[in-house]
Design a protein around this motif. Sequence first.
Motif, PDB file in Angstrom:
ATOM      1  N   GLY A   1      -2.485   0.633  -7.205  1.00 60.54           N
ATOM      2  CA  GLY A   1      -3.658   1.491  -7.376  1.00 60.54           C
ATOM      3  C   GLY A   1      -4.944   0.938  -6.773  1.00 60.54           C
ATOM      4  O   GLY A   1      -6.005   1.549  -6.881  1.00 60.54           O
TER       5      GLY A   1
ATOM      6  N   SER B   1      -2.227   1.501   0.043  1.00 61.73           N
ATOM      7  CA  SER B   1      -1.614   2.589   0.818  1.00 61.73           C
ATOM      8  C   SER B   1      -2.668   3.439   1.496  1.00 61.73           C
ATOM      9  O   SER B   1      -2.507   3.837   2.649  1.00 61.73           O
ATOM     10  CB  SER B   1      -0.803   3.518  -0.087  1.00 61.73           C
ATOM     11  N   THR B   2      -3.726   3.712   0.761  1.00 60.46           N
ATOM     12  CA  THR B   2      -4.793   4.534   1.324  1.00 60.46           C
ATOM     13  C   THR B   2      -5.373   3.865   2.567  1.00 60.46           C
ATOM     14  O   THR B   2      -5.571   4.515   3.603  1.00 60.46           O
ATOM     15  CB  THR B   2      -5.889   4.766   0.260  1.00 60.46           C
TER      16      THR B   2
END
Length: 227
Positions: free
Chosen positions: A44, A48-49
């Motif tokens: 989180g 990935s972003t």
Amino acid sequence: QPILKINGIHKKFITEKGNEIDALSGIDMTIHENELICILGPSGCGKSTLLRIIAGLEKPSSGEVYYKDKEIKKCHKEIGMVFQQYTLLPWRNIIENVALGLEINGIDKKQRIEKAKEYLSLVGLDKFEASFPYELSGGMQQRVAIARVLANDSNILLMDEPFGALDAHTRVLLQRELLGIWRKNKKTVLFVTHSVDESIYLADKIVVMSKSPGKVKKIINVDMERP
Ligand code: ADP
Ligand code: ADP
């Protein structure tokens, strides 16, 4: 010399309920040619972003990514990505899967099959060229995905927890294999993981990210003899 420059990347998401999520808040990074960088951080934190923004799959809310001195948007051919889930086309056999990117780039059939074979043997799967994805184990499918991205000859490989879905044994084998391939091919690799062990084993440099909102906390140079 720098191959990628990441300047002041911010990313906000709006959820379905209308809440704002700050996924990334000001990421600056310079990546040099042939580096193997691990981006390490808890689930989180925006790993990935960040990778998806570098790949051009997602737009930053602000900030820029440059490939050499050009905006990344114009350089998609230079970037290949491997995802956590296997992304092979189930209706195509293995060699056709590896050749997919070459086909999209207009390489003629004979040439692309030749090149696909070369990369398939690099990951040790030349015997399986006529098999279909469902006939292969998870680790083998991931090797095919790596062969596909290498066959495309992109300069930069983005890998988003590519071994995350594999059992520990296969994972270690593929980590070793990736290092071998990287030494032979001299690519610039950005590897996302939440495993400290994996990042220490693989990286020249570890970018440690912290959560809420995603930031670079620390950059560690790993100066270690690797097996
Ligand atoms: P990581 O890869 O480090 O696990 P992500 O980049 O997947 O982190 O996610 C960072 C934060 O952004 C998380 O809070 C996640 O829920 C949120 N997020 C990611 N993608 C979206 C999206 N498409 N819409 C809304 N929130 C998102
Ligand atoms: P990982 O932890 O492996 O990065 P996630 O489960 O966080 O995977 O995300 C999987 C996909 O879902 C990503 O494409 C991400 O952008 C998207 N996503 C993550 N969080 C959210 C969210 N809160 N709302 C919508 N999409 C999200």
